[in-house]
Structure formats: C-alpha cells, structure tokens
Design a protein around this motif. Structure first.
Motif, PDB file in Angstrom:
ATOM      1  N   GLU A   1     -11.997 -62.077 -63.379  1.00  0.00           N
ATOM      2  CA  GLU A   1     -10.865 -61.331 -63.927  1.00  0.00           C
ATOM      3  C   GLU A   1      -9.761 -62.297 -64.361  1.00  0.00           C
ATOM      4  O   GLU A   1      -9.502 -63.303 -63.708  1.00  0.00           O
TER       5      GLU A   1
ATOM      6  N   SER B   1      -6.028 -66.214 -56.493  1.00  0.00           N
ATOM      7  CA  SER B   1      -6.150 -66.519 -57.918  1.00  0.00           C
ATOM      8  C   SER B   1      -5.532 -67.862 -58.267  1.00  0.00           C
ATOM      9  O   SER B   1      -4.602 -68.325 -57.603  1.00  0.00           O
TER      10      SER B   1
ATOM     11  N   ARG C   1      -9.467 -62.641 -58.294  1.00  0.00           N
ATOM     12  CA  ARG C   1      -9.560 -61.244 -57.855  1.00  0.00           C
ATOM     13  C   ARG C   1      -8.206 -60.562 -57.696  1.00  0.00           C
ATOM     14  O   ARG C   1      -8.099 -59.356 -57.840  1.00  0.00           O
ATOM     15  N   ASP C   2      -7.146 -61.318 -57.409  1.00  0.00           N
ATOM     16  CA  ASP C   2      -5.811 -60.719 -57.251  1.00  0.00           C
ATOM     17  C   ASP C   2      -4.866 -61.185 -58.360  1.00  0.00           C
ATOM     18  O   ASP C   2      -3.661 -61.273 -58.170  1.00  0.00           O
TER      19      ASP C   2
END
Length: 85
Positions: free
Chosen positions: A2, A30, A71-72
């Motif tokens: 992401e 991240s 992911r974050d």
C-alpha cells in the motif's frame, strides 16, 4: 504494498522541533519519505532518518511531497501532514 502520497506547504510553529516529529513517526511500520526541490534537484529522504530530515532544512512555505509505503501508510501520512502544516 500500500502507498499514499500528498503534496503540502510547510507551515510549522517555531517551537516545533524535528526531534518531536521523529519521535511521533517511530511508531509507524510504514516507510515515510519527504520529497523537496533543493536548488533544482529533487531530494528524497526517509523521514525516519534524523540526518536526512536535518539536511532538508525545512522552513515555512516549502512545498513537499509526503510519500508513505506500508500497512499503516494512511495514518502515517496524516500524522506527518498534521505536524508539518
């Protein structure tokens, strides 16, 4: 993986320090990058690198691209954006 990004204009209070920003973003998994035009060259630094952050010499009015991967990443981008604006 992401990834999110956003362009911002820096507007920080003179009492804010890069140490505070560095401490805030350490909790994110991240990778967080700042991209800035420095004398005609695009410079990208990993925000988790304290030395890289110092070398950017951020000041009010600077245009930056914040780029986050992981992911974050959305939460990390929001935290950095809030701190820098």
């Amino acid at each position: 993986m992401e990834q999110v990004s956003e362009s911002i204009t820096v507007n920080i209070d003179e009492t804010q320090t890069i140490i505070e920003l560095s401490n805030k973003i350490q909790r994110y998994d991240s990778e967080i990058y700042l991209v800035k035009n420095v004398e005609g060259s695009m410079v990208e630094v990993n925000l988790k690198s304290f030395l890289g952050l110092i070398n950017l010499r951020l000041k009010n009015g600077d245009r930056l691209l914040i780029r986050c991967e992981g992911r974050d990443c959305a939460e990390a981008l929001e935290e950095v954006k809030q701190w820098l604006t």
